[in-house]
Scaffold this active site. Structure first.
Site, short mmCIF file in Angstrom:
data_model
loop_
_atom_site.label_atom_id
_atom_site.label_comp_id
_atom_site.label_asym_id
_atom_site.label_seq_id
_atom_site.Cartn_x
_atom_site.Cartn_y
_atom_site.Cartn_z
N HIS A 172 0.88 -1.64 -0.08
CA HIS A 172 0.22 0.16 0.11
C HIS A 172 0.83 1.52 -0.33
O HIS A 172 0.95 2.43 -1.09
CB HIS A 172 -0.42 0.23 1.34
CG HIS A 172 -1.56 1.26 1.60
ND1 HIS A 172 -3.11 1.01 1.15
CD2 HIS A 172 -1.02 2.97 1.66
CE1 HIS A 172 -3.46 2.60 1.39
NE2 HIS A 172 -2.41 3.47 2.27
N GLU A 173 2.09 0.56 0.72
CA GLU A 173 2.72 2.90 0.46
C GLU A 173 3.31 2.89 -0.01
O GLU A 173 3.00 3.69 -0.36
CB GLU A 173 3.74 2.32 2.22
CG GLU A 173 2.95 2.29 3.52
CD GLU A 173 1.94 3.14 3.69
OE1 GLU A 173 2.19 4.48 3.60
OE2 GLU A 173 1.26 3.54 4.41
N HIS A 211 2.07 4.50 -3.25
CA HIS A 211 1.83 6.14 -2.45
C HIS A 211 3.47 7.00 -2.49
O HIS A 211 3.18 7.67 -3.66
CB HIS A 211 1.12 6.77 -1.61
CG HIS A 211 0.22 6.63 -0.59
ND1 HIS A 211 -0.77 6.75 -1.00
CD2 HIS A 211 -0.57 5.73 0.71
CE1 HIS A 211 -1.44 6.57 -0.01
NE2 HIS A 211 -1.26 6.31 0.73
N HIS A 236 -5.46 7.96 -1.76
CA HIS A 236 -6.36 6.74 -1.39
C HIS A 236 -7.32 6.22 -2.55
O HIS A 236 -7.95 7.20 -3.25
CB HIS A 236 -6.72 7.16 -0.13
CG HIS A 236 -5.63 7.01 1.14
ND1 HIS A 236 -6.10 7.02 2.13
CD2 HIS A 236 -4.76 5.95 0.95
CE1 HIS A 236 -4.63 6.70 2.90
NE2 HIS A 236 -4.67 6.61 2.27
ZN ZN Z 1 -1.83 5.25 2.45
#
Ligand code: ZN
Ligand code: ZN
Length: 717
Positions: free
Chosen positions: A403-404, A407, A413
């Site tokens: 997930h990170e 980014h 998101h």
């Molecule tokens: Zn996030």
């Protein structure tokens, strides 16, 4: 050279007995009052939680998040999470706010992201600056490698690890304020954050080391020595007929913690020792040598690992008796009973310990309102007030990192709860990117050019229950709300006249369930929820899985060669549960906990017009829903989605008509008839995709449908 004593049997019996004795003593201890734990700032009011959350993730100004802005910002947040947009700090909203999540805000362009940043080159480098002591380095490196691969599989990007110098993506673990002005917050809450692509801190990804990092399913413990060196503990494991969920010193008189690396130690005898500072240390400069206790540091003697002399809170020890002279040291491994958070920097539990005058031999939830397990790290909490949380499932480093890194590559998101880029952490065994993730990353970097595209298309999350062709796997009324299940998602409503809200992940409520369930119902006697998937079943009290589940469905009295059931519903009037599979159904007596005799029967023989091979069935409890001033005393329910109509619903008049005409009716129909009450129960709603089927009772059917519009209510009263 290390050597360990063999297991001594006499010892085992005595110790097991002692533990059981203490455990039973504890059951009779008076309930403890809720107390404030030192160093624990998790007890906020709902309003405080909401204000903090909206400030952090939705840009509501800290000093002036006043009533007007608060309402609007709340609605924005509720829309993001597909909650009813009430603008109120209600229970469902606070529930979501308390879930563990990523530290990056949900409002675009608020804090981190400006103008779609991305890396200009296809080769992106990363460097792992620090490791968490929760996992061995190899497991950590592998988790990061796999997390990058998630993204390189669907783009032309290539990720290369470098061991020194400045990488594009610098990865580190930290606690609280860790140098970038975006502090972490202790255990749970914020798990990690990452900066969008760019120079300097751009792309950097930080992980909160107050979390317990695992692969999502409890501690990952790699054993040393024994006869299974380098393998992982298997939790739970069976030893002397008893299951163990953590490392244990049972069966040994030297106090060393060990575990089995297969489920059945009694049969396989495979074991190793759990990480402990007396076995080895990590990093440092002593090549992994064990701690030497006591050791001297700055003139003082230490009998255990310490955080003295460090401001990062990591526990270390000297590997000779005099650190001041020899300067050799290492970091202490997380031992099996290491604590997380609290005020003791991960020091292990000490059993037994005293708390409010009672003696505890294991982790407890006493004194806490949040149900979290904790222990003291000295013999007496009352005297020393030193404590920490006990290890739980932990957070999957792989999932959070994937997930990170999203980014770090430029993604924000997602409102799609099925997306990896959704802000809330939900554990899943097999990570699948959603269509939303893949579209997002390919918009930035394009499709892979030098490798084959994945053959499986990414799943599309059903975002609108009314306007998409959704096949429901199961429908159930649970604690007064109706839940509609489809794959790993659910929609829910407390008011049958209103469009259900969602989608949300099933795992948000029932985290142990598989990705797709077949059927669900609420036990009418015990307020427990029962789920079916394949030939297994799960029973929950609220969100807690009952012990010993999942079990085989044959434990309910279903045939052992039955591979799955299609649908289930419980009828609240007779407290019996109807289970459907193919063209047959069974009736289960919840009070006697066994199948009624004479079953299975053919659906066609008992339920006129109800098709075989159902998708779902539900019977609504009329005590919960009042019918208002509708001409029918009992409500009509029509379930419709745009092209699949799967309907049934009857006024009690129809039921009476039916039951009058039918012979050998179900006992519940007879009961309905016998009551001659206006407050009559309703039959079940049956769902099967591609059919406009409906039906009720044994002999008759009344079908109103199809209803081709969902608009706007899903149900009609
Ligand atoms: Zn996030
Ligand atoms: Zn940071």
């Amino acid at each position: 050279m290390m050597c360990f004593k063999f297991f001594s049997c006499r010892q085992i019996v005595l110790k097991v007995f002692l533990v059981q004795f203490l455990a039973s003593l504890q059951t009779f201890a008076a309930p403890s009052p809720i107390i404030k734990f030192p160093g624990d700032d998790t007890s906020f009011t709902d309003k405080e939680v909401a204000l903090h959350y909206l400030n952090k993730f939705y840009g509501c100004p800290k000093e002036s998040c006043n009533l007007m802005v608060l309402k609007d910002t709340l609605k924005k947040m509720q829309k993001f999470f597909a909650l009813p947009e009430t603008g109120e700090i209600d229970q469902k909203t606070v529930e979501i706010m308390k879930k563990p999540r990523c530290g990056v805000p949900d409002v675009a362009n608020y804090n981190f992201f400006h103008r779609k940043p991305k890396w200009g080159q296809k080769n992106v480098t990363y460097r792992i600056l620090g490791h968490t002591p929760d996992l061995d380095e190899e497991t950590i490196d592998d988790a990061f490698f796999r997390a990058f691969k998630v993204w390189s599989d669907v783009t032309p990007l290539k990720f290369t690890r470098i061991m020194d110098g400045e990488a594009d993506i610098m990865i580190n673990f930290g606690r609280n304020e860790h140098g970038d002005g975006y502090p972490f917050d202790g255990k749970d809450g914020l798990l990690a954050h990452a900066f969008a692509p760019g120079p300097g801190t751009g792309g950097d990804s930080h992980f909160d080391d107050d979390e317990l990092w695992t692969l999502g399913e409890g501690q990952v413990v790699k054993v040393k020595y024994g006869n299974a060196e380098g393998e992982f503990c298997k939790f739970p494991f069976l030893f002397m007929g008893k299951e163990y969920n953590s490392c244990t010193s049972q069966g040994r008189d030297d106090g060393y913690l060990w575990c089995s690396t297969t489920y059945n130690f009694d049969e396989d005898g495979k074991y190793g020792f759990c990480p402990h500072e007396l076995l080895f240390t990590l990093s440092g400069n002593a090549d992994g040598a064990p701690c030497k206790f006591p050791f001297t540091f700055q003139g003082e003697k230490y009998d255990s690992c310490t955080t003295s002399g460090r401001d990062d809170g990591y526990r270390w020890c000297a590997t000779t008796e005099d650190y001041d002279r020899d300067k050799t040291y290492g970091f202490c491994p997380e031992t099996a009973m290491s604590t997380v958070g609290g005020n003791s920097e991960g020091a292990p539990c000490v059993f037994p310990y005293k708390f409010l005058g009672n003696t505890y031999d294991s982790c407890t939830t006493s004194g806490r309102s949040d149900g979290k397990m904790w222990c003291a790290v000295t013999k007496s909490f009352d005297d020393d007030r030193k404590w920490g949380f006990c290890p739980d499932q932990g957070y999957s480093l792989f999932l959070v990192a994937a997930h990170e890194f999203g980014h770090a590559l430029g993604l924000e998101h997602s409102e799609d709860p099925g997306a990896l880029m959704a802000p809330v952490y939900t554990f899943t065994k097999t990570l699948r990117l959603s269509n939303d993730d893949v579209k997002g990353i390919q918009e930035l970097y394009g499709v892979p050019t030098d490798k084959p595209l994945p053959t499986e298309l990414p799943p599309v999350t059903p975002m609108d229950v009314c306007n998409e062709n959704i096949i429901f796997d199961a429908v159930a009324q649970i604690r007064g709300e109706i839940f509609f299940f489809t794959d790993r998602f659910l929609f829910r409503t407390a008011d049958v006249r209103k469009k259900p809200t969602g989608p949300m992940l099933v795992a948000t409520f029932w985290s142990e369930l598989p990705e797709k369930i077949d059927a669900a119902y609420e036990n009418p006697l015990e307020e427990k929820t029962v789920f079916f998937a394949g030939d297994e079943m799960w029973v929950y009290s609220a969100s807690t899985l009952e012990r010993d589940y999942p079990k085989k469905i044959s434990s309910m009295g279903l045939p052992s060669d039955l591979h799955r059931i299609d649908a289930a519903y419980s009828f609240h009037k007779n407290k019996k549960t109807y289970l459907f599979a193919g063209n047959k159904f069974w009736r289960y007596n919840e009070a006697k906990k066994k199948m009624d005799p004479g079953y299975p029967k053919l659906i066609a023989d008992s339920w006129s017009a109800v098709p075989d091979d159902l998708d779902a069935a539900v019977s609504l409890n009329s005590d919960v829903f009042s019918s208002g001033n509708h001409p029918c005393a009992a409500p009509w329910h029509f379930l419709a989605s745009r092209s699949h109509v799967h309907v049934a619903g009857f006024c009690h008049d129809n039921i009476q008509t039916v039951s009058e005409r039918s012979s050998g009716a179900h006992d519940w129909l007879e009961k309905v008839h016998a009551q001659k009450s206006d407050d009559l129960s309703k039959p079940a709603v049956f769902l099967r995709h591609g059919l406009q089927g409906c039906g009720e009772g044994e002999a008759g059917q009344q079908c109103r449908g199809p209803y081709s519009s969902c608009g706007p209510p899903l149900f009609f009263l």
